[in-house]
Design a protein around this motif. Structure first.
Motif, PDB file in Angstrom:
ATOM      1  N   PRO A 145       0.801  -1.231   0.000  1.00 56.78           N
ATOM      2  CA  PRO A 145       0.000   0.000   0.000  1.00 56.78           C
ATOM      3  C   PRO A 145       0.834   1.282   0.000  1.00 56.78           C
ATOM      4  CG  PRO A 145      -0.044  -1.028   2.164  1.00 56.78           C
ATOM      5  CD  PRO A 145       0.620  -1.998   1.233  1.00 56.78           C
ATOM      6  N   LEU A 146       2.132   1.180   0.339  1.00 51.95           N
ATOM      7  CA  LEU A 146       3.005   2.351   0.347  1.00 51.95           C
ATOM      8  C   LEU A 146       3.680   2.586  -0.998  1.00 51.95           C
ATOM      9  CD1 LEU A 146       4.785   1.899   3.812  1.00 51.95           C
ATOM     10  CD2 LEU A 146       2.943   3.495   3.251  1.00 51.95           C
ATOM     11  N   SER A 147       3.463   1.667  -1.955  1.00 56.18           N
ATOM     12  CA  SER A 147       4.163   1.744  -3.240  1.00 56.18           C
ATOM     13  C   SER A 147       3.885   3.046  -3.971  1.00 56.18           C
ATOM     14  CB  SER A 147       3.770   0.559  -4.128  1.00 56.18           C
ATOM     15  OG  SER A 147       4.241  -0.644  -3.583  1.00 56.18           O
ATOM     16  N   SER A 148       2.629   3.505  -3.928  1.00 56.43           N
ATOM     17  CA  SER A 148       2.282   4.748  -4.628  1.00 56.43           C
ATOM     18  C   SER A 148       3.029   5.936  -4.027  1.00 56.43           C
ATOM     19  CB  SER A 148       0.778   4.989  -4.563  1.00 56.43           C
ATOM     20  OG  SER A 148       0.451   6.241  -5.134  1.00 56.43           O
ATOM     21  N   LYS A 187       6.496  16.742  -0.992  1.00 53.63           N
ATOM     22  CA  LYS A 187       7.255  17.711  -0.210  1.00 53.63           C
ATOM     23  C   LYS A 187       7.273  17.325   1.268  1.00 53.63           C
ATOM     24  CE  LYS A 187       6.196  21.506  -3.391  1.00 53.63           C
ATOM     25  NZ  LYS A 187       5.540  22.840  -3.544  1.00 53.63           N
ATOM     26  N   LYS A 188       6.216  16.604   1.684  1.00 52.22           N
ATOM     27  CA  LYS A 188       6.120  16.129   3.058  1.00 52.22           C
ATOM     28  C   LYS A 188       5.898  14.623   3.059  1.00 52.22           C
ATOM     29  CE  LYS A 188       4.166  20.325   5.157  1.00 52.22           C
ATOM     30  NZ  LYS A 188       3.017  20.843   5.946  1.00 52.22           N
ATOM     31  N   ILE A 189       6.476  13.959   4.027  1.00 54.38           N
ATOM     32  CA  ILE A 189       6.300  12.509   4.151  1.00 54.38           C
ATOM     33  C   ILE A 189       5.494  12.227   5.416  1.00 54.38           C
ATOM     34  CG2 ILE A 189       7.467  10.287   4.432  1.00 54.38           C
ATOM     35  CD1 ILE A 189       9.845  11.448   2.943  1.00 54.38           C
ATOM     36  N   ASP A 190       4.488  11.399   5.270  1.00 50.39           N
ATOM     37  CA  ASP A 190       3.605  11.043   6.383  1.00 50.39           C
ATOM     38  C   ASP A 190       4.253   9.937   7.218  1.00 50.39           C
ATOM     39  OD1 ASP A 190       1.493  10.531   8.079  1.00 50.39           O
ATOM     40  OD2 ASP A 190       0.314   9.451   6.575  1.00 50.39           O
ATOM     41  N   TRP A 191       5.237  10.327   8.047  1.00 56.08           N
ATOM     42  CA  TRP A 191       5.978   9.329   8.818  1.00 56.08           C
ATOM     43  C   TRP A 191       5.089   8.599   9.807  1.00 56.08           C
ATOM     44  CZ3 TRP A 191      10.264   7.767   6.886  1.00 56.08           C
ATOM     45  CH2 TRP A 191      11.105   8.649   6.178  1.00 56.08           C
ATOM     46  N   TRP A 192       4.189   9.325  10.481  1.00 59.64           N
ATOM     47  CA  TRP A 192       3.318   8.671  11.446  1.00 59.64           C
ATOM     48  C   TRP A 192       2.376   7.679  10.765  1.00 59.64           C
ATOM     49  CZ3 TRP A 192       4.279   8.091  16.244  1.00 59.64           C
ATOM     50  CH2 TRP A 192       4.989   9.039  16.960  1.00 59.64           C
ATOM     51  N   GLY A 193       1.883   8.037   9.592  1.00 56.54           N
ATOM     52  CA  GLY A 193       1.040   7.106   8.851  1.00 56.54           C
ATOM     53  C   GLY A 193       1.776   5.830   8.497  1.00 56.54           C
ATOM     54  N   ILE A 194       3.040   5.983   8.083  1.00 54.06           N
ATOM     55  CA  ILE A 194       3.864   4.818   7.752  1.00 54.06           C
ATOM     56  C   ILE A 194       4.093   3.953   8.988  1.00 54.06           C
ATOM     57  CG2 ILE A 194       6.155   4.081   6.972  1.00 54.06           C
ATOM     58  CD1 ILE A 194       6.232   6.651   5.257  1.00 54.06           C
ATOM     59  N   GLY A 213      -2.927  -0.115  15.967  1.00 52.66           N
ATOM     60  CA  GLY A 213      -2.188   0.416  14.823  1.00 52.66           C
ATOM     61  C   GLY A 213      -3.093   0.749  13.651  1.00 52.66           C
ATOM     62  N   ILE A 214      -4.040  -0.147  13.340  1.00 53.85           N
ATOM     63  CA  ILE A 214      -4.936   0.075  12.191  1.00 53.85           C
ATOM     64  C   ILE A 214      -5.883   1.244  12.459  1.00 53.85           C
ATOM     65  CG2 ILE A 214      -6.844  -0.934  10.868  1.00 53.85           C
ATOM     66  CD1 ILE A 214      -5.370  -3.642  11.132  1.00 53.85           C
ATOM     67  N   VAL A 215      -6.432   1.316  13.692  1.00 52.71           N
ATOM     68  CA  VAL A 215      -7.318   2.448  14.038  1.00 52.71           C
ATOM     69  C   VAL A 215      -6.552   3.761  13.954  1.00 52.71           C
ATOM     70  CG1 VAL A 215      -8.631   3.526  15.909  1.00 52.71           C
ATOM     71  CG2 VAL A 215      -8.880   1.080  15.465  1.00 52.71           C
ATOM     72  N   ALA A 216      -5.346   3.798  14.514  1.00 54.03           N
ATOM     73  CA  ALA A 216      -4.528   5.020  14.459  1.00 54.03           C
ATOM     74  C   ALA A 216      -4.187   5.378  13.016  1.00 54.03           C
ATOM     75  CB  ALA A 216      -3.252   4.822  15.281  1.00 54.03           C
ATOM     76  N   PHE A 217      -3.902   4.379  12.201  1.00 53.61           N
ATOM     77  CA  PHE A 217      -3.581   4.605  10.790  1.00 53.61           C
ATOM     78  C   PHE A 217      -4.764   5.225  10.051  1.00 53.61           C
ATOM     79  CE2 PHE A 217      -3.876   2.755   6.464  1.00 53.61           C
ATOM     80  CZ  PHE A 217      -2.813   3.428   5.885  1.00 53.61           C
ATOM     81  N   ILE A 218      -5.959   4.676  10.244  1.00 58.33           N
ATOM     82  CA  ILE A 218      -7.147   5.194   9.559  1.00 58.33           C
ATOM     83  C   ILE A 218      -7.434   6.638   9.981  1.00 58.33           C
ATOM     84  CG2 ILE A 218      -9.663   4.941   9.325  1.00 58.33           C
ATOM     85  CD1 ILE A 218      -9.226   1.890   9.575  1.00 58.33           C
ATOM     86  N   VAL A 219      -7.385   6.891  11.292  1.00 61.37           N
ATOM     87  CA  VAL A 219      -7.635   8.255  11.799  1.00 61.37           C
ATOM     88  C   VAL A 219      -6.605   9.222  11.225  1.00 61.37           C
ATOM     89  CG1 VAL A 219      -7.645   9.701  13.864  1.00 61.37           C
ATOM     90  CG2 VAL A 219      -8.762   7.465  13.904  1.00 61.37           C
ATOM     91  N   ARG A 220      -5.350   8.819  11.229  1.00 64.57           N
ATOM     92  CA  ARG A 220      -4.271   9.668  10.719  1.00 64.57           C
ATOM     93  C   ARG A 220      -4.453   9.981   9.232  1.00 64.57           C
ATOM     94  NH1 ARG A 220       0.047  13.221  11.700  1.00 64.57           N
ATOM     95  NH2 ARG A 220       1.521  13.021   9.980  1.00 64.57           N
TER      96      ARG A 220
END
Length: 520
Positions: free
Chosen positions: A67-70, A199-206, A244-251
């Motif tokens: 899912p991070l490939s894009s 320009k920005k990387i979503d480190w917390w999402g990763i 982790g999944i709940v935090a990911f979706i919210v983020r």
């Protein structure tokens, strides 16, 4: 908006061949190792539990990176990212083959999974981007072939290489193919036009994705051997997966630069297409997982024989892909095509549920031809629905999500089948044993015949009696496995039918074909 230019002639087909070869390499490596695990464990001195990490590490890396490939493609540019993924996969394959200890092999399998995960989704977007909208069904057919043929030929290749060479060559064969693919990718793969680099990387999402999806994949891979929630380790990873999944979706839904664009699910058909992708993963992987166990344990087939048997079904799928692509290009209703394919797969599973101890290749040949063709009818329209109307980076995101869900669906399907088989086998054995008694005439007669046979073969009286009981136990075990697997096939057959309401919910306009408007 400038006119989109699509690759033409030899350049187009070299691009497509490069992409599909890389996708197949990745998919082959999800299954090719399985048949060699016993030899690998003996060679490097690993236990049965430890050697499972060779498969688990690859699966975890795969499902995290897909899912991070894009995002990674946008960060580095599609050409650099895809070429780098090929190089990482190829180098890791070489190092896997050179590994001489368990945890070194596990480490390089994880790295191989990272490279492989980058290949699958990016390859799909490259292939779809090589065809104009009116030819999208052709692109979907080509990618669909890779999805089917990779897992099918993996065990065949693994069995042949292991029987004739050594397990190291399971990894070494990737090296020359990967080297050629890297050269072709650097030459023919292009960056997506009009896509600005991040320009920005979503480190917390990763981080949340790695924790959530990685933990979930670990549970699905290891849960059966750890006795599921009886294990404190599984409970811990289940908790981290949920959090982790709940935090990911919210983020991802609360920021403007998400690592994975979950807002794409506002498209109803994309959501339905991905649900069906998940189901296809369950059905395909579940049936592919259970059938080899059934034939090898209950019918005594060798791994090579079983793998070779799967080839005609894969050929039927290839033919089916070509037929369905023509139907879709002519505007046939994809919902009807999917339902027909779904019913064919259900019939296949019900036919297998009537297997007996004397069943052989002849009994299974036509059911597997039916399955192969039916899988093409299911998969082709779903590949289109899952990415319909998307282009550029949205197309890349959608392919990543759909491939991740298909991988997760496969893991869920295998986990469910494992739970079912373990529990049903114990119940069935209890019922069968209840009918085996010295007070039962049929049992006494069979034991007497076996005892006499072993006595005539030169066994002592005690040895003949013991051997007779062992032989009777073997017959009961074979019968319990046969009944258990038959019930498993029947359960899968019913489960497939529950997908019909999902298909009926999909919105389809007769005026439109399934097309993908995209940029290459």
């Amino acid at each position: 908006m400038p006119e989109i230019k699509y690759p033409q002639g030899i350049e187009k087909w070299l691009l497509v061949i490069t992409a599909i070869s890389c996708a197949m390499l990745e998919l082959i490596d999800t299954t090719i190792v399985n048949v060699a695990l016993r030899e690998i464990s003996g060679n490097i001195g690993a236990t049965t539990t430890e050697i499972a990490w060779v498969v688990t590490s690859y699966g975890i890396a795969n499902v995290i990176i897909i899912p991070l490939s894009s995002m990674l493609s946008n960060l580095f540019g599609r050409k650099i990212y895809f070429t780098s993924s090929v190089i990482i996969f190829t180098f890791a394959s070489l190092m896997c083959g050179l590994s001489d200890s368990l945890w070194v092999l596990v480490f390089w399998r994880f790295i191989q999974g990272i490279g492989g995960g980058g290949l699958l989704s990016t390859a799909q977007s490259i292939i779809l981007g090589a065809f104009p909208p009116k030819e999208q069904a052709t692109g979907q057919a080509i990618f669909g072939l890779g999805v089917i043929l990779g897992p099918t030929f993996g065990p065949v290749m693994g069995g042949f290489i292991t029987d004739n060479f050594s397990w190291h060559w399971i990894f070494f064969v990737n090296v020359p193919i990967g080297a050629i693919a890297a050269i072709l990718a650097s030459r023919y793969v292009t960056d997506l036009p009009g896509v600005q680099k991040l320009k920005k990387i979503d480190w917390w999402g990763i981080i949340f994705l790695v924790i959530g999806i990685g933990s979930l994949q670990f549970i699905l891979e290891e849960g059966s051997s750890e006795d599921w929630f009886e294990s404190a380790e599984i409970v811990f990873f289940f908790t981290t997966a949920v959090l982790g999944i709940v935090a990911f979706i919210v983020r991802e839904l609360s920021i403007d630069y998400p690592a994975v664009n979950l807002r794409l699910y506002k498209s109803f058909n994309l959501a339905m297409g991905n649900i069906m992708n998940f189901v296809i993963g369950m059905v395909i992987n579940g049936s592919v997982f259970i059938f080899p166990l059934f034939t090898q344990v209950a019918l005594g087939w060798t791994a090579t024989k079983q793998g070779a048997f799967m080839i005609p079904g894969a050929i039927a799928t290839s033919v089916g892909m070509i037929v369905v692509s023509r139907f879709l290009n002519k505007g046939y209703n994809p919902k009807n095509i999917m339902i027909i394919g779904l019913l064919m797969n259900s019939c296949f599973l019900f036919m297998l549920s009537f297997s007996g101890p004397d069943s052989n290749e002849t009994h299974f040949f036509w059911p597997f031809i039916l399955r192969g063709f039916g899988t093409a009818l299911m998969m082709m329209p779903i590949l289109g629905l899952a990415v319909a109307g998307l282009h550029g980076k949205d197309l890349a995101q959608a392919t990543g999500l759909s491939n991740m869900l298909r991988q997760m669906g496969g893991a869920v399907g295998i986990a469910i089948i494992n739970i079912y088989l373990n529990r049903s086998t114990a119940d069935i054995r209890g019922n069968l044993i209840g009918n085996v008694s010295n007070y039962n005439d049929a049992t006494s007669e069979r034991l007497g015949a076996f005892t006499q046979m072993f006595s005539q073969a030169g066994y002592s009286s005690d040895q003949a009696t013991q051997a007779a009981y062992s032989m009777l136990d073997g017959i009961v075990t074979k019968q319990q496995m046969l009944v258990s697997y038959n019930q498993g096939f029947g359960m899968l057959g019913f489960a497939v039918l529950f997908c019909i309401p999902i298909i009926l919910l999909i919105r389809y306009n007769k005026k439109d074909k399934i097309q993908v408007v995209n940029e290459h």
